[in-house]
Enzyme design. Sequence first.
Site, PDB file in Angstrom:
ATOM      1  CG  ASP A  37      -2.164   0.804   1.084  1.00  0.00           C
ATOM      2  OD1 ASP A  37      -3.258   0.215   1.114  1.00  0.00           O
ATOM      3  OD2 ASP A  37      -2.068   2.046   0.916  1.00  0.00           O
ATOM      4  CB  ALA A 167     -20.768  -8.654   5.195  1.00  0.00           C
ATOM      5  CB  ALA A 228     -28.085  -3.918  -7.221  1.00  0.00           C
ATOM      6  CG  LEU A 230     -27.158  -8.783  -0.862  1.00  0.00           C
ATOM      7  CD1 LEU A 230     -25.656  -8.806  -0.599  1.00  0.00           C
ATOM      8  CD2 LEU A 230     -27.869  -9.740   0.085  1.00  0.00           C
ATOM      9  CB  CYS A 279     -19.950  -1.581  -0.939  1.00  0.00           C
ATOM     10  SG  CYS A 279     -18.149  -1.593  -0.867  1.00  0.00           S
TER      11      CYS A 279
HETATM   12  P1  NAD Z   1      -9.931   0.846   1.343  1.00  0.00           P
HETATM   13  O1  NAD Z   1     -10.009   2.285   1.038  1.00  0.00           O
HETATM   14  O2  NAD Z   1     -10.103   0.371   2.739  1.00  0.00           O
HETATM   15  O3  NAD Z   1      -8.526   0.263   0.833  1.00  0.00           O
HETATM   16  C1  NAD Z   1      -7.937   0.572  -0.399  1.00  0.00           C
HETATM   17  C2  NAD Z   1      -6.441   0.759  -0.173  1.00  0.00           C
HETATM   18  O4  NAD Z   1      -5.796   0.873  -1.453  1.00  0.00           O
HETATM   19  C3  NAD Z   1      -6.057   2.025   0.587  1.00  0.00           C
HETATM   20  O5  NAD Z   1      -5.329   1.674   1.757  1.00  0.00           O
HETATM   21  C4  NAD Z   1      -5.200   2.829  -0.411  1.00  0.00           C
HETATM   22  O6  NAD Z   1      -4.127   3.522   0.204  1.00  0.00           O
HETATM   23  C5  NAD Z   1      -4.684   1.741  -1.320  1.00  0.00           C
HETATM   24  N1  NAD Z   1      -4.277   2.213  -2.652  1.00  0.00           N
HETATM   25  C6  NAD Z   1      -4.978   2.997  -3.510  1.00  0.00           C
HETATM   26  N2  NAD Z   1      -4.282   3.181  -4.657  1.00  0.00           N
HETATM   27  C7  NAD Z   1      -3.128   2.483  -4.522  1.00  0.00           C
HETATM   28  C8  NAD Z   1      -2.004   2.263  -5.375  1.00  0.00           C
HETATM   29  N3  NAD Z   1      -1.971   2.782  -6.598  1.00  0.00           N
HETATM   30  N4  NAD Z   1      -0.975   1.518  -4.910  1.00  0.00           N
HETATM   31  C9  NAD Z   1      -1.022   0.978  -3.675  1.00  0.00           C
HETATM   32  N5  NAD Z   1      -2.062   1.135  -2.823  1.00  0.00           N
HETATM   33  C10 NAD Z   1      -3.110   1.879  -3.245  1.00  0.00           C
HETATM   34  O7  NAD Z   1     -11.012   0.139   0.390  1.00  0.00           O
HETATM   35  P2  NAD Z   1     -11.754  -1.266   0.642  1.00  0.00           P
HETATM   36  O8  NAD Z   1     -12.926  -1.073   1.537  1.00  0.00           O
HETATM   37  O9  NAD Z   1     -10.742  -2.295   0.959  1.00  0.00           O
HETATM   38  O10 NAD Z   1     -12.352  -1.533  -0.812  1.00  0.00           O
HETATM   39  C11 NAD Z   1     -11.515  -1.908  -1.892  1.00  0.00           C
HETATM   40  C12 NAD Z   1     -12.386  -2.382  -3.039  1.00  0.00           C
HETATM   41  O11 NAD Z   1     -13.103  -3.562  -2.659  1.00  0.00           O
HETATM   42  C13 NAD Z   1     -13.453  -1.394  -3.485  1.00  0.00           C
HETATM   43  O12 NAD Z   1     -13.583  -1.474  -4.884  1.00  0.00           O
HETATM   44  C14 NAD Z   1     -14.716  -1.899  -2.827  1.00  0.00           C
HETATM   45  O13 NAD Z   1     -15.867  -1.571  -3.566  1.00  0.00           O
HETATM   46  C15 NAD Z   1     -14.514  -3.385  -2.826  1.00  0.00           C
HETATM   47  N6  NAD Z   1     -15.205  -4.130  -1.768  1.00  0.00           N
HETATM   48  C16 NAD Z   1     -15.254  -3.654  -0.481  1.00  0.00           C
HETATM   49  C17 NAD Z   1     -15.864  -4.393   0.534  1.00  0.00           C
HETATM   50  C18 NAD Z   1     -15.920  -3.905   1.957  1.00  0.00           C
HETATM   51  O14 NAD Z   1     -16.551  -4.546   2.769  1.00  0.00           O
HETATM   52  N7  NAD Z   1     -15.285  -2.817   2.328  1.00  0.00           N
HETATM   53  C19 NAD Z   1     -16.394  -5.651   0.245  1.00  0.00           C
HETATM   54  C20 NAD Z   1     -16.324  -6.118  -1.070  1.00  0.00           C
HETATM   55  C21 NAD Z   1     -15.721  -5.348  -2.064  1.00  0.00           C
HETATM   56  C1  UGA Z   2     -22.178  -5.710   1.913  1.00  0.00           C
HETATM   57  C2  UGA Z   2     -22.549  -7.104   1.397  1.00  0.00           C
HETATM   58  O1  UGA Z   2     -23.318  -7.774   2.399  1.00  0.00           O
HETATM   59  C3  UGA Z   2     -21.294  -7.922   1.067  1.00  0.00           C
HETATM   60  O2  UGA Z   2     -21.670  -9.171   0.500  1.00  0.00           O
HETATM   61  C4  UGA Z   2     -20.435  -7.141   0.065  1.00  0.00           C
HETATM   62  O3  UGA Z   2     -19.234  -7.817  -0.199  1.00  0.00           O
HETATM   63  C5  UGA Z   2     -20.116  -5.782   0.652  1.00  0.00           C
HETATM   64  O4  UGA Z   2     -21.349  -5.074   0.947  1.00  0.00           O
HETATM   65  C6  UGA Z   2     -19.338  -4.904  -0.266  1.00  0.00           C
HETATM   66  O5  UGA Z   2     -19.359  -5.081  -1.469  1.00  0.00           O
HETATM   67  O6  UGA Z   2     -18.753  -3.983   0.290  1.00  0.00           O
HETATM   68  P1  UGA Z   2     -21.340  -4.688   4.233  1.00  0.00           P
HETATM   69  O7  UGA Z   2     -21.723  -3.383   3.619  1.00  0.00           O
HETATM   70  O8  UGA Z   2     -19.996  -4.807   4.831  1.00  0.00           O
HETATM   71  O9  UGA Z   2     -21.456  -5.862   3.138  1.00  0.00           O
HETATM   72  O10 UGA Z   2     -22.388  -5.076   5.384  1.00  0.00           O
HETATM   73  P2  UGA Z   2     -23.905  -5.589   5.352  1.00  0.00           P
HETATM   74  O11 UGA Z   2     -24.057  -6.613   6.388  1.00  0.00           O
HETATM   75  O12 UGA Z   2     -24.341  -5.947   3.990  1.00  0.00           O
HETATM   76  O13 UGA Z   2     -24.720  -4.311   5.827  1.00  0.00           O
HETATM   77  C7  UGA Z   2     -24.854  -3.153   5.026  1.00  0.00           C
HETATM   78  C8  UGA Z   2     -25.836  -2.192   5.675  1.00  0.00           C
HETATM   79  O14 UGA Z   2     -27.159  -2.705   5.610  1.00  0.00           O
HETATM   80  C9  UGA Z   2     -25.550  -1.940   7.145  1.00  0.00           C
HETATM   81  O15 UGA Z   2     -25.773  -0.581   7.445  1.00  0.00           O
HETATM   82  C10 UGA Z   2     -26.571  -2.820   7.833  1.00  0.00           C
HETATM   83  O16 UGA Z   2     -26.889  -2.378   9.118  1.00  0.00           O
HETATM   84  C11 UGA Z   2     -27.741  -2.708   6.889  1.00  0.00           C
HETATM   85  N1  UGA Z   2     -28.689  -3.847   6.972  1.00  0.00           N
HETATM   86  C12 UGA Z   2     -28.282  -5.104   6.681  1.00  0.00           C
HETATM   87  C13 UGA Z   2     -30.020  -3.612   7.295  1.00  0.00           C
HETATM   88  O17 UGA Z   2     -30.423  -2.457   7.551  1.00  0.00           O
HETATM   89  N2  UGA Z   2     -30.894  -4.662   7.338  1.00  0.00           N
HETATM   90  C14 UGA Z   2     -30.501  -5.939   7.054  1.00  0.00           C
HETATM   91  O18 UGA Z   2     -31.364  -6.857   7.111  1.00  0.00           O
HETATM   92  C15 UGA Z   2     -29.163  -6.162   6.726  1.00  0.00           C
END
Ligand code: NAD
Ligand code: UGA
Length: 468
Positions: A37, A167, A228, A230, A279
């Site tokens: 990172d 999640a 979408a 969910l 997300c």
């Molecule tokens: P985040 O912001 O927590 O982490 C991303 C990291 O990438 C940061 O630490 C940033 O400094 C680093 N970064 C950015 N550009 C860089 C580069 N060029 N070189 C090296 N490091 C670099 O984001 P996240 O929550 O981990 O999400 C990442 C992706 O995964 C997003 O596309 C998100 O939609 C997807 N996603 C997130 C979740 C979730 O629960 N948060 C779940 C599923 C998918």
């Molecule tokens: C969600 C999806 O559940 C993951 O599968 C996906 O990978 C992720 O987004 C992503 O792409 O980032 P997350 O956002 O971490 O995960 O958590 P969720 O448990 O889905 O909850 C999302 C929001 O919906 C929270 O604010 C939660 O409180 C709310 N929620 C969830 C409700 O209000 N009602 C429910 O029945 C469930």
Amino acid sequence: SATKVTKICCIGAGYVGGPTCAVIALKCPHIKVTIVDLNQARIDAWNSPEFKLPIYEPGLEDVVRQARGRNLFFTTEVDKGIQEADLIFVSVNTPTKKSGVGAGFAADLNYVELATRRIAAVANSSKIVVEKSTVPCRTAESMRTILEANSKPNCRFDILSNPEFLAEGTAISDLFKPDRVLIGSLQTAEGKAACNALASVYANWVPTERILTVGLWSSELSKLAANAMLAQRISSINALSAICEATGANIDEVAHAVGFDSRVGPKFLRASVGFGGSCFQKDILNLVYLSESLHLPEVAEYWKQVVVMNEYQKRRFSKTVVDTLFNTITGKRIAVLGFAFKADTGDTRESPAITLIRDFQSEKALVNIYDPQVEQDQIWADLAEASPATPLASIQKQVSICDSALAACKNAEAVVIATEWKEFREIDWEEVYRGMNKPAFVFDGRLLVDAEKLRNIGFKVTTIGRGE
Ligand code: NAD
Ligand code: UGA
């Protein structure tokens, strides 16, 4: 040619890259996993000797303790990480664009592109490049064009899509036992070989029938579609919660009855103050933008309603608080319990609590906040961002951050439950009642507390989706 993966690099040490690749390292001791990172503070936290990791996630510390220094490494040496690896996850952030074409809807692909260009610039051997970030459909095509236009002789790049479905709050158990792992590839011999190489990494702990292999574009679109659908369930149940409140029906009973149909299923039907998290909204807006760019305005409008309903639910809840408190909360103290977007995380991105508190601020209420995980600095940063025209010093005259739920409720007129932290169920409500101004109100935005029990103590209780 079947590539056997022995060295993995993950670009992006965030909520997804960190836990995902830590689990890969744990489950595949024969693979060296390096998470890189640009953010030095984040990497330092991952390397912290006391395991003060940059994100709070149940079970994560244990995984990192077992693998770090063995076959799991965290570093800011991005180029070296890329050069060593035979497979690279791109797990960088893809936020909603704030300006330019598609502002407010389209995904900002700048970080994905910079990471891709870095791979092309420094790689001196062939790589499998895996899109882990959530991206619009056909992003892999752009990545491939960039990589091929910049590669050295004897370097070939195969691109895979492998979206993440974990999640927050349950990331580690989701990764240990995923419903499915999805891998998209080009349907060429090379594409399929790359797909098999990644599938055999997961096969170290995921049953092969749960590893789904599809085309690249299907894989990219499935991720947006899953989020979408969910989020749509939550907006549907929240829309029904408004009808319940107006009619005396009970949303718990409705959700139970509807969810008992095996075609609908019982999960993810919990009415709330609105969904948050980094997300759902971002990915739906991304889908809306995609639909619009494909000249499908009806499809765009359809998905947009999921976000519109969520905004409505948040606004409706804060209006209920004001209406119930005799149409004014000016100068009244409101305790907000929970600031994270859901329980068991310290993440506040798009948390509904931020919107509620901003609404209370604009009604000139005094707000006490308590959350068991979120850092104070994070709360101030979020509140400042939500009210850009207000100096932080004036926000701090109106808002206080407290060390416990009890302290937050002291001398308050109302308690608002914004996050479903388990500890809020176990609060000593008798003591809370004694410390509050009367009449003492509780607004349960998470269907968390036993309303009858609280009423017996003397509280006036309003629960989302219940029209008592
Ligand atoms: P985040 O912001 O927590 O982490 C991303 C990291 O990438 C940061 O630490 C940033 O400094 C680093 N970064 C950015 N550009 C860089 C580069 N060029 N070189 C090296 N490091 C670099 O984001 P996240 O929550 O981990 O999400 C990442 C992706 O995964 C997003 O596309 C998100 O939609 C997807 N996603 C997130 C979740 C979730 O629960 N948060 C779940 C599923 C998918
Ligand atoms: C969600 C999806 O559940 C993951 O599968 C996906 O990978 C992720 O987004 C992503 O792409 O980032 P997350 O956002 O971490 O995960 O958590 P969720 O448990 O889905 O909850 C999302 C929001 O919906 C929270 O604010 C939660 O409180 C709310 N929620 C969830 C409700 O209000 N009602 C429910 O029945 C469930």
